[in-house]
Structures are given as C-alpha cells and as structure tokens.
Design a protein around this motif. Structure first.
Motif, short mmCIF file in Angstrom:
data_model
loop_
_atom_site.label_atom_id
_atom_site.label_comp_id
_atom_site.label_asym_id
_atom_site.label_seq_id
_atom_site.Cartn_x
_atom_site.Cartn_y
_atom_site.Cartn_z
N GLN A 20 41.76 38.15 54.58
CA GLN A 20 41.28 36.77 54.64
C GLN A 20 39.82 36.69 54.21
OE1 GLN A 20 41.15 35.04 58.59
NE2 GLN A 20 41.83 33.09 57.78
N ALA A 21 38.99 37.61 54.72
CA ALA A 21 37.58 37.62 54.34
C ALA A 21 37.42 37.93 52.86
CB ALA A 21 36.83 38.66 55.18
N LEU A 22 38.24 38.83 52.35
CA LEU A 22 38.20 39.18 50.93
C LEU A 22 38.54 37.96 50.07
CD1 LEU A 22 37.69 41.75 49.25
CD2 LEU A 22 40.16 42.09 49.21
N ALA A 23 39.53 37.19 50.51
CA ALA A 23 39.91 35.99 49.76
C ALA A 23 38.78 34.97 49.74
CB ALA A 23 41.16 35.38 50.38
N LEU A 24 38.17 34.74 50.88
CA LEU A 24 37.11 33.74 50.96
C LEU A 24 35.89 34.17 50.15
CD1 LEU A 24 37.38 32.81 54.74
CD2 LEU A 24 38.04 31.40 52.78
N GLN A 25 35.50 35.45 50.26
CA GLN A 25 34.35 35.93 49.50
C GLN A 25 34.62 35.87 48.00
OE1 GLN A 25 31.27 36.88 50.39
NE2 GLN A 25 31.63 36.37 52.53
N THR A 26 35.85 36.20 47.59
CA THR A 26 36.21 36.12 46.17
C THR A 26 36.17 34.69 45.68
OG1 THR A 26 37.62 38.08 46.42
CG2 THR A 26 37.97 36.73 44.47
N ALA A 27 36.71 33.77 46.49
CA ALA A 27 36.75 32.35 46.10
C ALA A 27 35.36 31.78 45.92
CB ALA A 27 37.52 31.56 47.15
N LYS A 28 34.40 32.21 46.74
CA LYS A 28 33.05 31.67 46.66
C LYS A 28 32.33 32.10 45.39
CE LYS A 28 32.31 31.23 51.64
NZ LYS A 28 31.55 31.72 52.82
N ARG A 29 32.84 33.15 44.74
CA ARG A 29 32.14 33.69 43.57
C ARG A 29 32.96 33.57 42.29
NH1 ARG A 29 30.43 36.19 48.11
NH2 ARG A 29 28.27 36.91 48.22
N THR A 30 33.97 32.73 42.30
CA THR A 30 34.75 32.48 41.09
C THR A 30 34.74 30.99 40.77
OG1 THR A 30 36.76 32.41 42.46
CG2 THR A 30 36.30 34.45 41.31
N THR A 31 34.88 30.66 39.51
CA THR A 31 34.75 29.27 39.07
C THR A 31 36.07 28.62 38.72
OG1 THR A 31 34.34 30.07 36.81
CG2 THR A 31 32.41 29.66 38.20
N SER A 32 37.17 29.38 38.76
CA SER A 32 38.47 28.79 38.43
C SER A 32 39.56 29.44 39.28
CB SER A 32 38.79 28.99 36.95
OG SER A 32 39.04 30.36 36.67
N LEU A 33 40.67 28.74 39.40
CA LEU A 33 41.79 29.27 40.17
C LEU A 33 42.34 30.54 39.53
CD1 LEU A 33 43.83 29.04 42.46
CD2 LEU A 33 45.20 27.52 41.00
N ASP A 34 42.44 30.55 38.22
CA ASP A 34 42.96 31.73 37.54
C ASP A 34 42.08 32.95 37.79
OD1 ASP A 34 45.08 30.33 36.55
OD2 ASP A 34 44.18 29.96 34.57
N ALA A 35 40.76 32.73 37.73
CA ALA A 35 39.84 33.85 37.97
C ALA A 35 39.97 34.34 39.41
CB ALA A 35 38.40 33.41 37.69
N PHE A 36 40.11 33.40 40.34
CA PHE A 36 40.27 33.79 41.74
C PHE A 36 41.53 34.62 41.92
CE2 PHE A 36 42.65 32.88 45.63
CZ PHE A 36 41.81 33.48 46.56
N LEU A 37 42.65 34.14 41.38
CA LEU A 37 43.92 34.85 41.56
C LEU A 37 43.86 36.25 40.96
CD1 LEU A 37 46.47 31.98 40.82
CD2 LEU A 37 45.88 32.96 43.05
N THR A 38 43.21 36.37 39.80
CA THR A 38 43.10 37.68 39.16
C THR A 38 42.25 38.63 39.99
OG1 THR A 38 43.37 36.72 36.96
CG2 THR A 38 42.35 38.91 37.10
N ASN A 39 41.06 38.14 40.39
CA ASN A 39 40.13 39.00 41.13
C ASN A 39 40.67 39.36 42.52
OD1 ASN A 39 38.36 38.87 39.00
ND2 ASN A 39 37.17 37.19 39.86
N PHE A 40 41.15 38.35 43.21
CA PHE A 40 41.64 38.60 44.57
C PHE A 40 42.91 39.44 44.55
CE2 PHE A 40 44.32 37.14 48.19
CZ PHE A 40 43.61 37.80 49.19
N GLY A 41 43.81 39.11 43.61
CA GLY A 41 45.05 39.88 43.52
C GLY A 41 44.79 41.34 43.25
N GLY A 42 43.84 41.64 42.39
CA GLY A 42 43.52 43.03 42.09
C GLY A 42 42.94 43.75 43.29
N ARG A 43 42.06 43.08 44.01
CA ARG A 43 41.47 43.70 45.20
C ARG A 43 42.52 43.93 46.29
NH1 ARG A 43 36.43 39.63 44.27
NH2 ARG A 43 35.22 41.06 42.94
N LEU A 44 43.40 42.97 46.43
CA LEU A 44 44.45 43.12 47.43
C LEU A 44 45.40 44.26 47.05
CD1 LEU A 44 45.00 41.61 50.05
CD2 LEU A 44 46.69 40.24 48.84
N LYS A 45 45.66 44.38 45.75
CA LYS A 45 46.52 45.47 45.30
C LYS A 45 45.87 46.82 45.58
CE LYS A 45 48.82 47.27 41.16
NZ LYS A 45 49.08 47.07 39.71
#
Length: 474
Positions: free
Chosen positions: A156-181
């Motif tokens: 959850q914290a990883l998702a929120l921190q990633t969301a605060k530093r991305t400018t688009s939904l696609d970028a968020f999904l890519t960055n967060f998905g990779g970190r979660l993987k």
C-alpha cells in the motif's frame, strides 16, 4: 484359584497394559473418607506420592497444581457439577525440576441415594506435547498474520509513493507493477526457503533473468540473505533494471549489465552494478522515487550504504551491506521459482488537519515510515524521526512531542519502553501494528490501535482525535 478368578485376573492385566500403552494414570478418590488413592502411573505423570494421600476436598490438591490454574480448576469442576457425574478438566501441574506438565483429568462421580458425592474414579493423561503444539500453532499463526499484514501495508505504501511521483495512470501501473513483481519474486523465494532467507544469485536471476536475454550477467560467491535484506535487494535490483531498460544500457541492443558481489571482511558484502555499451549517461535533473528507494530503503534495510555514479559510459551503482544482512545457509536451497504477475491495491483519501503538531514516528519498516512521514507532513504535522530502532526512538524522547505513532515490534524488540516513557509524560500515542492482539492495545496500554495494512489518513485522523481529546479547554 477358580476359573472366574483367572478371567478377572486376565481382564485386569489387559487393562493395565492398555493404560500403560496409552500413557494414562488411574486414581480413586474416596470423597466421603477424604482419601485419594494414587497409582504409580498417575504419580509418574503428576508428581503426586504413590498410594493414599489426604484429600478432603479440591483445596487439598492445591500444592500440586500450578498456582495460575488452580482457580480455573475449581471453577471448571463447579461448572460441570450440575451436568451429571462426569468430569473433564485440563490444567498445569506445579513445575518440578524446571519442567511444566499439562494434564487432562477425566473422572466419573458416584453418589449415595441422597445425592451426596461418595467417590470419583478417573484417569490422568499427560497432554504437555499437545498443548505445546497448540501454543506453537498459535504463535506461528500470529507471526504469519503479522507478516502478511506487513507485506500488504508495504504494498500500500509502495503504491501511494509511486502514485505521488508519476504523472499518468500508465506510468503508475508500469512503475508500481514492476516494483510489486520484484517484491513478489523475493517473497516467493523466501517462502520456498521457509522464510529463512534467499540466495543472492537467485534474487539476481529472478530480476534479471527474464529481461534483455544475453545482455545481463551476474557472479559472486554463494551468499544467503535474511528475509529483510532479500526484499530490500530485490527492490534495489528492480529499480536499477527499470532505469537501465528505460534510459540506460538495456534500452539498446548493444548495452550490457554486469552484477558482481564480494564478501567483506566484516561479514557483510558489497554488490556492484555496472552498465556498458548503452547511450551516454548524464546525471538526472529530478530525483525520483527509485533513487529514494536505493538511497534510503536499501541502505537502511541492508544496514549499509548505497552510491550511484552516473558515468558517461554507463551507470555504476554500489551497495554495501552489513553482516546483519547475511543469514546462515540452510542445508537445501530451493531452485529459482518463476516470477509472478503483479497485483494492485487501492489508494486512499486525504489526511486530517495536524497543523503545528509535533508527532513522533516509530516504525521499523522504512517504506511505511516514509509513507507516514509524508502523510502526516501533508496534514501539517512536524514529524520527529522516523525512528527505526528501539534505541533510536528512546533517543528522540528528550524533545517536545505532542503525539506519537508506534509500531508494536521493532525488529524483534517490543516498543513498550517507548510507550511507557510517553505515558509517564502524558503524551498520547497510537499503535500502528501488524499484530492482531485480541485483548486490545499491545502491552495493555490505553491507546488506539490501527491494524496493518492501513491508510495513512486513518493514522492522521487518529492522531488528530488524540490531540483534540488531550487538549485542555478554557
């Protein structure tokens, strides 16, 4: 001897053998005469003396029963008395020789025609092993519950921190998905090794093996990491790989990444990431969350330090870890499992108003501490800490504090000393914990409890409520 006597003797012998094999001890309690007849088998289990002993009532048994269990023993007998003539009770015997024995006593009560108790005939069973196994199961379940909640809260914290530093939904999904993987791969390795740790080469293979085939390589001595260090290194390798794929050596076919690690004299290790053959590199103009992860999370969790050198020929990163990050190698190390697909978790709404409040954060999970610091700061609080260790937290108590957020367990150490110090100063605090104590707050403190995984706005709201309640009114 008559034939009937022979049959009775044989039946008695078989009964004796059955009791012996079952590990049971028998007794006869003459309640009218006030005498308890103890068999040798019962004496071996309970420590009672063999033969007759005075027993006018249950109070006579008190010297042999664990003092913490005697009241419950009497209450259990009293509860079962109206039900009929059968009794069953479990309790601990008073420790002898440093060993505590759990017993199960089953008896049948006989009465006279007027209903007055005459005697109890029964058996005693040593159930110590069963009770210990039950206690171990409860402990393991509590630890599993704590671990799962910590993982979910970290996601959850990883998702929120990633969301605060991305400018688009696609970028968020890519960055967060990779970190979660990356976290998922590390946890799969840990699970396969029964959470004793993970080997560095397996972590490298899980992160680098599937990307840019033929462009990555890793080598070094066999090293097995603790679960905490393995998760941190998995995230670090992912951030470096993601950056190399997007901007560095792995963004072109001619590029290459080499990963090497060496054992250090102090028991720790150093791992180097070297990129070559890619586009010309320059230092980034903006510090992203990946750099923050490498700088703060990895160095903290590995008990070491991290450096990144943006050389024109390619990025060179070095991660130095302390001896505490290395675990003993188990007898068997499982093969590298296949990587899993990423998942997602939801974000939450804005925080409460904590303008001007001085709030201490005590949390050993660096990502969660970062999220708490960010959320409470956004709410207007002046954050003290975060403190990641018990001694670190105690060292911050000599300054003005209006409220605190406490993790119940700090790397295996209870946060109780911090809570006690805050209580003496009448500083309110809230527990944010992954442990699921059914009896309320950890340590019996009169404090709110927020269970992980949580939304930081919940914590902010709880702190705001604490401050409102503890603020004197004119």
């Amino acid at each position: 001897m008559t034939l009937g006597d022979t049959g009775h003797s044989e039946e008695h012998r078989r009964l004796e053998m059955a009791l012996e094999v079952a590990g049971l001890g028998e007794f006869e309690w003459d309640m009218a005469g006030g005498v308890l007849m103890v068999s040798p088998r019962m004496a071996a289990i309970t420590g009672f003396p063999v033969g007759p002993m005075p027993a006018a009532g249950t109070r006579s048994l008190e010297p042999f029963i664990h003092p913490d269990d005697f009241a419950a023993f009497r209450a259990s007998l009293a509860d079962q008395r109206p039900a009929g003539g059968q009794y069953e009770v479990e309790f601990r015997m008073r420790p002898t020789g440093g060993r505590t024995v759990w017993v199960r006593v089953t008896g049948v009560l006989t009465r006279d025609p007027d209903g007055k108790p005459l005697s109890v005939t029964g058996i005693v069973e040593d159930i110590t092993r069963r009770r210990l196994e039950e206690d171990q199961r409860q402990t393991l379940m509590a630890e599993l519950d704590h671990r799962v909640k910590n993982v979910l809260a970290t996601c959850q914290a990883l998702a929120l921190q990633t969301a605060k530093r991305t400018t688009s939904l696609d970028a968020f999904l890519t960055n967060f998905g990779g970190r979660l993987k990356a976290m998922g791969s590390a946890n799969e390795l840990l699970t396969a090794a029964r959470w004793r740790g993970a080997a560095i080469d397996h972590l490298a293979a899980a992160e680098l093996g599937a990307i840019a085939p033929g462009q990555t390589g890793w080598e070094g001595p066999e090293l097995f990491l603790t679960p905490r260090a393995a998760n941190a290194l998995a995230l670090a390798l992912h951030e470096l790989a993601a950056n190399a794929l997007k901007f560095g050596a792995l963004s072109v076919e001619t590029g290459r990444v080499n990963l090497r690690w060496t054992r250090l004299a102090d028991g720790g290790f150093e791992i180097s990431w070297t990129e070559s053959g890619g586009p010309t590199v320059s230092s980034p103009t903006r510090r992203g969350f990946g750099a923050t992860l490498l700088d703060q999370v990895t160095s903290r969790e590995l008990n070491g330090e991290t450096s990144i050198d943006y050389r024109p020929a390619g990025v060179v990163a070095r991660l130095r870890a302390g001896a505490a990050a290395v675990a003993p190698r188990p007898e068997t190390v499982p093969e590298v499992p296949a990587a899993r697909a990423p998942e997602t978790v939801a974000t939450a709404s804005g925080p409460a108003n904590l303008r001007g409040a001085r709030v201490l954060i005590v949390e050993d999970a660096v990502l969660l501490a970062m999220e708490l610091e960010s959320g409470l700061s956004d709410a207007g609080a002046s954050v003290i800490g975060p403190a990641y260790e018990l001694e670190e937290a105690l060292g911050l108590l000599n300054q003005p504090i209006d409220a605190a957020v406490l993790d119940a367990n700090l790397n295996g150490h209870s946060v109780t000393p911090v809570a006690e110090a805050l209580s003496r100063r009448k500083v309110p605090f809230v527990f944010a914990t992954g442990y699921g104590e059914a009896a309320g707050a950890p340590g019996g403190f009169d404090a709110p409890v927020i269970r992980k995984p949580y939304d930081v706005t919940q914590v902010a709201a709880a702190v705001a409520e604490l401050l409102a309640v503890n603020t004197p009114h004119p």
